[in-house]
Design a protein around this motif. Structure first.
Motif, mmCIF file in Angstrom:
data_model
loop_
_atom_site.group_PDB
_atom_site.id
_atom_site.type_symbol
_atom_site.label_atom_id
_atom_site.label_comp_id
_atom_site.label_asym_id
_atom_site.label_seq_id
_atom_site.Cartn_x
_atom_site.Cartn_y
_atom_site.Cartn_z
ATOM 1 N N PRO A 1 -57.833 16.157 -41.121
ATOM 2 C CA PRO A 1 -59.311 16.256 -40.659
ATOM 3 C C PRO A 1 -59.527 16.810 -39.161
ATOM 4 N N ASP A 2 -60.513 17.385 -38.730
ATOM 5 C CA ASP A 2 -60.456 17.850 -37.775
ATOM 6 C C ASP A 2 -60.492 16.842 -36.354
ATOM 7 N N ASP A 3 -60.924 15.560 -36.464
ATOM 8 C CA ASP A 3 -60.730 14.611 -35.546
ATOM 9 C C ASP A 3 -59.311 14.154 -35.180
ATOM 10 N N ARG A 4 -58.524 14.488 -36.266
ATOM 11 C CA ARG A 4 -57.059 14.055 -35.868
ATOM 12 C C ARG A 4 -56.188 15.094 -35.673
ATOM 13 N N LYS A 5 -56.404 16.483 -35.660
ATOM 14 C CA LYS A 5 -55.538 17.665 -35.752
ATOM 15 C C LYS A 5 -55.248 17.548 -34.208
ATOM 16 N N GLU A 6 -56.068 17.589 -33.182
ATOM 17 C CA GLU A 6 -55.696 17.764 -31.576
ATOM 18 C C GLU A 6 -54.741 16.385 -31.413
ATOM 19 N N VAL A 7 -55.303 15.261 -31.797
ATOM 20 C CA VAL A 7 -54.476 14.040 -31.516
ATOM 21 C C VAL A 7 -52.841 14.150 -31.831
ATOM 22 N N ILE A 8 -52.686 14.678 -33.109
ATOM 23 C CA ILE A 8 -51.417 14.813 -33.896
ATOM 24 C C ILE A 8 -50.760 15.925 -33.079
ATOM 25 N N LYS A 9 -51.365 16.993 -32.693
ATOM 26 C CA LYS A 9 -50.790 18.043 -32.162
ATOM 27 C C LYS A 9 -50.074 17.686 -30.823
ATOM 28 N N LYS A 10 -50.843 16.866 -30.055
ATOM 29 C CA LYS A 10 -50.551 16.313 -28.766
ATOM 30 C C LYS A 10 -49.488 15.510 -28.907
ATOM 31 N N LEU A 11 -49.451 14.492 -29.708
ATOM 32 C CA LEU A 11 -48.280 13.597 -30.164
ATOM 33 C C LEU A 11 -46.975 14.330 -30.543
ATOM 34 N N ARG A 12 -47.211 15.152 -31.410
ATOM 35 C CA ARG A 12 -45.952 16.010 -31.800
ATOM 36 C C ARG A 12 -45.588 16.759 -30.532
ATOM 37 N N ASN A 13 -46.447 17.297 -29.658
ATOM 38 C CA ASN A 13 -45.641 17.848 -28.317
ATOM 39 C C ASN A 13 -45.048 17.037 -27.617
ATOM 40 N N THR A 14 -45.597 15.617 -27.542
ATOM 41 C CA THR A 14 -44.970 14.732 -26.656
ATOM 42 C C THR A 14 -43.565 14.516 -27.106
ATOM 43 N N ILE A 15 -43.313 14.331 -28.531
ATOM 44 C CA ILE A 15 -42.212 13.982 -29.031
ATOM 45 C C ILE A 15 -41.267 14.906 -28.936
ATOM 46 N N LEU A 16 -41.674 16.467 -29.127
ATOM 47 C CA LEU A 16 -40.788 17.403 -29.041
ATOM 48 C C LEU A 16 -40.538 17.715 -27.606
ATOM 49 N N ASP A 17 -41.209 17.658 -26.877
ATOM 50 C CA ASP A 17 -41.009 17.858 -25.132
ATOM 51 C C ASP A 17 -39.961 16.612 -24.617
ATOM 52 N N ASN A 18 -39.747 15.494 -25.389
ATOM 53 C CA ASN A 18 -39.143 14.467 -24.721
ATOM 54 C C ASN A 18 -37.657 14.257 -25.716
ATOM 55 N N LEU A 19 -37.633 14.493 -26.883
ATOM 56 C CA LEU A 19 -36.581 14.313 -28.036
ATOM 57 C C LEU A 19 -35.300 14.778 -27.767
ATOM 58 N N PRO A 20 -34.274 14.028 -27.423
ATOM 59 C CA PRO A 20 -33.105 14.445 -27.089
ATOM 60 C C PRO A 20 -32.278 15.545 -27.871
ATOM 61 N N ASP A 21 -31.581 16.444 -27.422
ATOM 62 C CA ASP A 21 -30.815 17.429 -28.224
ATOM 63 C C ASP A 21 -30.097 16.793 -29.501
ATOM 64 N N GLY A 22 -30.306 17.507 -30.513
ATOM 65 C CA GLY A 22 -29.589 16.753 -31.739
ATOM 66 C C GLY A 22 -30.384 16.367 -32.843
ATOM 67 N N PHE A 23 -31.507 15.977 -32.363
ATOM 68 C CA PHE A 23 -32.391 15.291 -33.502
ATOM 69 C C PHE A 23 -33.311 16.868 -33.871
ATOM 70 N N GLU A 24 -33.726 16.658 -35.252
ATOM 71 C CA GLU A 24 -34.496 17.666 -35.829
ATOM 72 C C GLU A 24 -35.697 17.223 -36.333
ATOM 73 N N GLU A 25 -36.757 18.202 -36.356
ATOM 74 C CA GLU A 25 -37.957 17.953 -36.813
ATOM 75 C C GLU A 25 -38.151 18.449 -38.083
ATOM 76 N N VAL A 26 -38.312 17.593 -39.124
ATOM 77 C CA VAL A 26 -38.697 17.879 -40.567
ATOM 78 C C VAL A 26 -39.947 17.261 -40.984
ATOM 79 N N MET A 27 -40.220 17.437 -42.577
ATOM 80 C CA MET A 27 -41.314 16.880 -43.157
ATOM 81 C C MET A 27 -40.420 15.729 -43.919
#
Length: 152
Positions: free
Chosen positions: A16-42
């Protein structure tokens, strides 16, 4: 609410529109701080951050065909769920998180389960603290913690 999306981008597009930006921001927070070696998946219908089989061939004990899970992020019906297996398996990490949370400007009680932190409002999400939490555990450290705590 498990999604049938096969990519993180598809998952976010279906929100839903009200969740897209929040999830994007959290996803970027994770990706920006995730140590090398972890992978993003579904994983389990959520955004997942895992130790891939290339680093940990044994996989997840519940289903060895799956990579070892570490963090998941999901838009649930009544909240956004940030799932961090490290806080479930490592008391010192949990204690650090709860102590540091009290230092934030957020004045609502930390809403937690065993590994899940639930956020009902974006204003209650401590993005910097979550980024710091994400950065604290390398894949090698997570494998050692996992094997000590979960593997029989």
């Amino acid at each position: 609410m498990q999604s049938k999306a096969t990519t993180p981008e598809q998952y976010i597009a279906e929100l839903p529109d009200d969740r897209k930006e929040v999830i994007k921001k959290l996803r970027n927070t994770i990706l920006d701080n995730l140590p090398d070696g972890f992978e993003e998946v579904m994983s389990y219908g959520m955004l997942g951050y895992v130790v891939p089989h290339s680093l940990y061939p044994n996989g997840y004990h519940c289903d060895p065909k799956l990579p070892l899970p570490f963090i998941s992020l999901a838009s649930q019906k009544a909240h956004i769920g940030f799932y961090h297996m490290g806080i479930y398996a490592n008391k010192e990490l949990m204690d650090w998180l709860t102590k540091e949370y009290t230092k934030t400007d957020i004045k609502v009680k930390l809403n937690m389960g065993k590994s899940c932190i639930r956020f009902k409002k974006e204003a209650h999400i401590p993005y910097k603290l979550l980024g710091d939490l994400v950065s604290k555990v390398t894949p090698k450290e997570w494998i050692a913690t996992y094997e000590a705590a979960f593997k029989k």
